[in-house]
Design a protein around this motif. Structure first.
Motif, PDB file in Angstrom:
ATOM      1  N   GLU A  11      -1.683 -18.798  -2.375  1.00  0.00           N
ATOM      2  CA  GLU A  11      -1.969 -19.737  -1.282  1.00  0.00           C
ATOM      3  C   GLU A  11      -1.829 -19.044   0.074  1.00  0.00           C
ATOM      4  OE1 GLU A  11      -0.241 -23.981   0.505  1.00  0.00           O
ATOM      5  OE2 GLU A  11       0.412 -23.246  -1.455  1.00  0.00           O
ATOM      6  N   GLU A  12      -0.791 -18.242   0.235  1.00  0.00           N
ATOM      7  CA  GLU A  12      -0.563 -17.552   1.503  1.00  0.00           C
ATOM      8  C   GLU A  12      -1.693 -16.576   1.815  1.00  0.00           C
ATOM      9  OE1 GLU A  12       1.890 -17.743   3.844  1.00  0.00           O
ATOM     10  OE2 GLU A  12       2.799 -19.456   2.832  1.00  0.00           O
ATOM     11  N   LEU A  13      -2.218 -15.911   0.785  1.00  0.00           N
ATOM     12  CA  LEU A  13      -3.261 -14.901   0.985  1.00  0.00           C
ATOM     13  C   LEU A  13      -4.671 -15.494   0.952  1.00  0.00           C
ATOM     14  CD1 LEU A  13      -1.810 -12.014  -1.223  1.00  0.00           C
ATOM     15  CD2 LEU A  13      -1.992 -12.041   1.278  1.00  0.00           C
ATOM     16  N   GLY A  14      -4.784 -16.752   0.499  1.00  0.00           N
ATOM     17  CA  GLY A  14      -6.103 -17.373   0.424  1.00  0.00           C
ATOM     18  C   GLY A  14      -6.940 -16.865  -0.730  1.00  0.00           C
ATOM     19  N   GLY A  51      -0.924  -7.218   0.208  1.00  0.00           N
ATOM     20  CA  GLY A  51      -2.043  -8.065  -0.173  1.00  0.00           C
ATOM     21  C   GLY A  51      -3.001  -8.292   0.981  1.00  0.00           C
ATOM     22  N   LEU A  52      -2.451  -8.464   2.184  1.00  0.00           N
ATOM     23  CA  LEU A  52      -3.293  -8.631   3.373  1.00  0.00           C
ATOM     24  C   LEU A  52      -4.097  -7.358   3.646  1.00  0.00           C
ATOM     25  CD1 LEU A  52      -4.191 -10.356   5.753  1.00  0.00           C
ATOM     26  CD2 LEU A  52      -2.197  -9.544   7.020  1.00  0.00           C
ATOM     27  N   ASP A  53      -3.449  -6.196   3.461  1.00  0.00           N
ATOM     28  CA  ASP A  53      -4.168  -4.929   3.624  1.00  0.00           C
ATOM     29  C   ASP A  53      -5.349  -4.856   2.659  1.00  0.00           C
ATOM     30  OD1 ASP A  53      -2.540  -3.942   5.626  1.00  0.00           O
ATOM     31  OD2 ASP A  53      -1.192  -2.906   4.254  1.00  0.00           O
ATOM     32  N   LEU A  55      -7.020  -7.318   1.325  1.00  0.00           N
ATOM     33  CA  LEU A  55      -8.063  -8.260   1.736  1.00  0.00           C
ATOM     34  C   LEU A  55      -8.867  -7.721   2.916  1.00  0.00           C
ATOM     35  CD1 LEU A  55      -6.191 -11.678   1.462  1.00  0.00           C
ATOM     36  CD2 LEU A  55      -8.023 -10.829  -0.005  1.00  0.00           C
ATOM     37  N   ILE A  56      -8.205  -7.086   3.853  1.00  0.00           N
ATOM     38  CA  ILE A  56      -8.918  -6.525   5.008  1.00  0.00           C
ATOM     39  C   ILE A  56      -9.880  -5.433   4.558  1.00  0.00           C
ATOM     40  CG2 ILE A  56      -8.662  -5.206   7.143  1.00  0.00           C
ATOM     41  CD1 ILE A  56      -6.019  -6.686   7.610  1.00  0.00           C
ATOM     42  N   TYR A  57      -9.395  -4.564   3.685  1.00  0.00           N
ATOM     43  CA  TYR A  57     -10.278  -3.515   3.167  1.00  0.00           C
ATOM     44  C   TYR A  57     -11.464  -4.113   2.410  1.00  0.00           C
ATOM     45  CZ  TYR A  57      -7.038   0.314   4.263  1.00  0.00           C
ATOM     46  OH  TYR A  57      -6.258   1.242   4.921  1.00  0.00           O
ATOM     47  N   ARG A  58     -11.199  -5.150   1.618  1.00  0.00           N
ATOM     48  CA  ARG A  58     -12.287  -5.776   0.858  1.00  0.00           C
ATOM     49  C   ARG A  58     -13.323  -6.384   1.795  1.00  0.00           C
ATOM     50  NH1 ARG A  58     -14.555  -4.827  -2.009  1.00  0.00           N
ATOM     51  NH2 ARG A  58     -15.167  -6.634  -3.242  1.00  0.00           N
ATOM     52  N   ARG A  59     -12.843  -7.062   2.864  1.00  0.00           N
ATOM     53  CA  ARG A  59     -13.768  -7.672   3.818  1.00  0.00           C
ATOM     54  C   ARG A  59     -14.601  -6.607   4.530  1.00  0.00           C
ATOM     55  NH1 ARG A  59     -12.039 -11.018   1.084  1.00  0.00           N
ATOM     56  NH2 ARG A  59     -11.241 -13.094   1.600  1.00  0.00           N
ATOM     57  N   ALA A  60     -14.062  -5.402   4.609  1.00  0.00           N
ATOM     58  CA  ALA A  60     -14.792  -4.304   5.238  1.00  0.00           C
ATOM     59  C   ALA A  60     -15.726  -3.618   4.249  1.00  0.00           C
ATOM     60  CB  ALA A  60     -13.822  -3.281   5.819  1.00  0.00           C
ATOM     61  N   GLY A  61     -15.747  -4.123   3.009  1.00  0.00           N
ATOM     62  CA  GLY A  61     -16.669  -3.587   2.013  1.00  0.00           C
ATOM     63  C   GLY A  61     -16.142  -2.425   1.209  1.00  0.00           C
ATOM     64  N   VAL A  62     -14.821  -2.180   1.226  1.00  0.00           N
ATOM     65  CA  VAL A  62     -14.250  -1.058   0.477  1.00  0.00           C
ATOM     66  C   VAL A  62     -14.005  -1.488  -0.970  1.00  0.00           C
ATOM     67  CG1 VAL A  62     -12.333   0.575   0.336  1.00  0.00           C
ATOM     68  CG2 VAL A  62     -13.124  -0.228   2.573  1.00  0.00           C
ATOM     69  N   PRO A  63     -14.487  -0.711  -1.968  1.00  0.00           N
ATOM     70  CA  PRO A  63     -14.255  -1.040  -3.376  1.00  0.00           C
ATOM     71  C   PRO A  63     -12.760  -1.004  -3.709  1.00  0.00           C
ATOM     72  CG  PRO A  63     -16.006   0.588  -3.149  1.00  0.00           C
ATOM     73  CD  PRO A  63     -15.346   0.478  -1.807  1.00  0.00           C
ATOM     74  N   LEU A  64     -12.358  -1.787  -4.695  1.00  0.00           N
ATOM     75  CA  LEU A  64     -10.943  -1.846  -5.067  1.00  0.00           C
ATOM     76  C   LEU A  64     -10.400  -0.478  -5.449  1.00  0.00           C
ATOM     77  CD1 LEU A  64     -10.657  -5.141  -7.167  1.00  0.00           C
ATOM     78  CD2 LEU A  64      -9.835  -4.725  -4.851  1.00  0.00           C
ATOM     79  N   ARG A  65     -11.201   0.313  -6.178  1.00  0.00           N
ATOM     80  CA  ARG A  65     -10.696   1.614  -6.612  1.00  0.00           C
ATOM     81  C   ARG A  65     -10.392   2.525  -5.418  1.00  0.00           C
ATOM     82  NH1 ARG A  65     -16.119   1.576  -8.144  1.00  0.00           N
ATOM     83  NH2 ARG A  65     -17.483   2.967  -6.937  1.00  0.00           N
ATOM     84  N   ASP A  66     -11.155   2.357  -4.325  1.00  0.00           N
ATOM     85  CA  ASP A  66     -10.916   3.166  -3.132  1.00  0.00           C
ATOM     86  C   ASP A  66      -9.755   2.623  -2.309  1.00  0.00           C
ATOM     87  OD1 ASP A  66     -13.021   4.778  -3.859  1.00  0.00           O
ATOM     88  OD2 ASP A  66     -14.478   3.710  -2.621  1.00  0.00           O
ATOM     89  N   ILE A  67      -9.537   1.310  -2.400  1.00  0.00           N
ATOM     90  CA  ILE A  67      -8.418   0.713  -1.667  1.00  0.00           C
ATOM     91  C   ILE A  67      -7.097   1.286  -2.164  1.00  0.00           C
ATOM     92  CG2 ILE A  67      -7.143  -1.429  -1.260  1.00  0.00           C
ATOM     93  CD1 ILE A  67      -9.808  -2.918  -1.305  1.00  0.00           C
ATOM     94  N   ALA A  68      -6.974   1.453  -3.479  1.00  0.00           N
ATOM     95  CA  ALA A  68      -5.744   2.011  -4.039  1.00  0.00           C
ATOM     96  C   ALA A  68      -5.467   3.393  -3.464  1.00  0.00           C
ATOM     97  CB  ALA A  68      -5.854   2.086  -5.567  1.00  0.00           C
ATOM     98  N   VAL A  69      -6.510   4.192  -3.277  1.00  0.00           N
ATOM     99  CA  VAL A  69      -6.353   5.535  -2.715  1.00  0.00           C
ATOM    100  C   VAL A  69      -5.920   5.442  -1.257  1.00  0.00           C
ATOM    101  CG1 VAL A  69      -7.540   7.679  -2.133  1.00  0.00           C
ATOM    102  CG2 VAL A  69      -8.045   6.521  -4.291  1.00  0.00           C
ATOM    103  N   LEU A  70      -6.558   4.535  -0.502  1.00  0.00           N
ATOM    104  CA  LEU A  70      -6.224   4.385   0.917  1.00  0.00           C
ATOM    105  C   LEU A  70      -4.772   3.945   1.099  1.00  0.00           C
ATOM    106  CD1 LEU A  70      -9.481   2.648   2.196  1.00  0.00           C
ATOM    107  CD2 LEU A  70      -8.662   4.927   2.842  1.00  0.00           C
ATOM    108  N   LEU A  71      -4.330   3.014   0.262  1.00  0.00           N
ATOM    109  CA  LEU A  71      -2.958   2.511   0.395  1.00  0.00           C
ATOM    110  C   LEU A  71      -1.926   3.562  -0.003  1.00  0.00           C
ATOM    111  CD1 LEU A  71      -3.330  -1.136  -0.974  1.00  0.00           C
ATOM    112  CD2 LEU A  71      -3.101  -0.400   1.405  1.00  0.00           C
ATOM    113  N   ALA A  72      -2.350   4.528  -0.819  1.00  0.00           N
ATOM    114  CA  ALA A  72      -1.417   5.563  -1.270  1.00  0.00           C
ATOM    115  C   ALA A  72      -1.316   6.721  -0.281  1.00  0.00           C
ATOM    116  CB  ALA A  72      -1.858   6.098  -2.634  1.00  0.00           C
ATOM    117  N   GLU A  73      -2.202   6.737   0.707  1.00  0.00           N
ATOM    118  CA  GLU A  73      -2.170   7.833   1.678  1.00  0.00           C
ATOM    119  C   GLU A  73      -0.922   7.740   2.552  1.00  0.00           C
ATOM    120  OE1 GLU A  73      -5.780   7.623   3.864  1.00  0.00           O
ATOM    121  OE2 GLU A  73      -6.987   8.597   2.303  1.00  0.00           O
ATOM    122  N   PRO A  74      -0.401   8.890   2.987  1.00  0.00           N
ATOM    123  CA  PRO A  74       0.792   8.860   3.841  1.00  0.00           C
ATOM    124  C   PRO A  74       0.499   8.186   5.184  1.00  0.00           C
ATOM    125  CG  PRO A  74      -0.098  11.101   3.614  1.00  0.00           C
ATOM    126  CD  PRO A  74      -0.867  10.233   2.684  1.00  0.00           C
TER     127      PRO A  74
END
Length: 252
Positions: A11-14, A51-53, A55-74
């Motif tokens: 609910e919080e994340l929509g 979770g908000l991060d 969603l923002i990446y998804r709205r920007a058109g980033v695939p889920l598999r790439d989001i995991a890489v972005l979130l793991a970056e230092p």
């Protein structure tokens, strides 16, 4: 610190609880705490920030598999927000270019190659030339070419809108874990076939081969979001339910 059940976190994340379960299954977002009895897993404030991060990446058109890489970056959250801002600015620029192209079409109602490039991408002429070379002597290509010749500006706008909406629906179904063979999955298969029918008759065999082509060619990512492999699963499941062996299909 606040703890959230999966329902409250959704609910919080929509999003839906099913989406959160899918993110948990693929290791993208897992709840950080369990209740003392271990019966329930609880999300923390930090989990919701992640979770908000996502969603923002998804709205920007980033695939889920790439989001995991972005979130793991230092880097800290500010670094991630700056990256997200850059992605969103690019997305906004692309949308502005599409609006300008549609406006030019509305003014003259004439679809030029420049208009098509602005709407479908800079590589549209290359794709069209490649299609002509590969399938120019087939009845289906002749049928598609005739269909495009009779298509006015509104028709091209509708095709683009339908393509974008289908890609979004396909990715959403995949993210929510909609299983191949479900009624919702079958509806997506029918929706895709109807889109192809706009240009030439689409048999189930053709649809299977088209879906496989999307999955094998990265240039079709925009057509299916990042869910080309998922589309293959849905179409093949539908074919099997109809008594068609996907392993033996041929273009017919």
């Amino acid at each position: 610190m606040t703890d959230y059940t999966i329902g409250r976190a959704a609910e919080e994340l929509g999003v839906t609880a099913r989406t959160l379960r899918h993110w948990d299954e693929i290791g993208l977002l897992s709840p950080g705490w369990r209740t003392e009895t271990g019966d329930y897993r609880l999300y923390t404030d930090a989990d919701l920030d992640r979770g908000l991060d996502i969603l923002i990446y998804r709205r920007a058109g980033v695939p889920l598999r790439d989001i995991a890489v972005l979130l793991a970056e230092p880097g800290d959250r500010r670094d991630r927000l700056l990256t997200q801002r850059e992605l969103l600015v690019r997305r906004i620029g692309h949308l502005h270019r599409m609006v300008r192209a549609v406006d030019s079409i509305l003014e003259g109602d004439t679809v030029t190659m420049q208009d098509k490039k602005a709407i479908f991408g800079e590589h549209y002429p290359d794709w069209q030339a490649e299609a002509e070379e590969r399938w120019g002597d087939t009845g289906d290509w002749s049928h598609a070419r005739d269909s495009m010749k009779t298509m006015d500006a509104e028709g091209f706008r509708r095709v683009k809108a339908e393509t974008d909406a289908f890609a979004a629906a396909l990715v959403d179904a995949r993210d929510r874990g909609v299983a191949p063979g479900d009624s919702e999955a079958d509806a997506l298969v029918g929706r895709h076939a109807a889109m192809v029918d706009t240009f030439y008759p689409c048999t189930r065999a053709k649809q299977i081969l088209l879906a496989r082509m999307y999955a094998a060619d990265g240039r079709f990512v925009a057509y299916t979001g990042d869910a080309a492999d998922y589309l293959v699963e849905l179409v093949e499941a539908k074919a099997r339910a109809e008594g068609i062996d996907p392993d033996t299909v041929a273009w017919e």
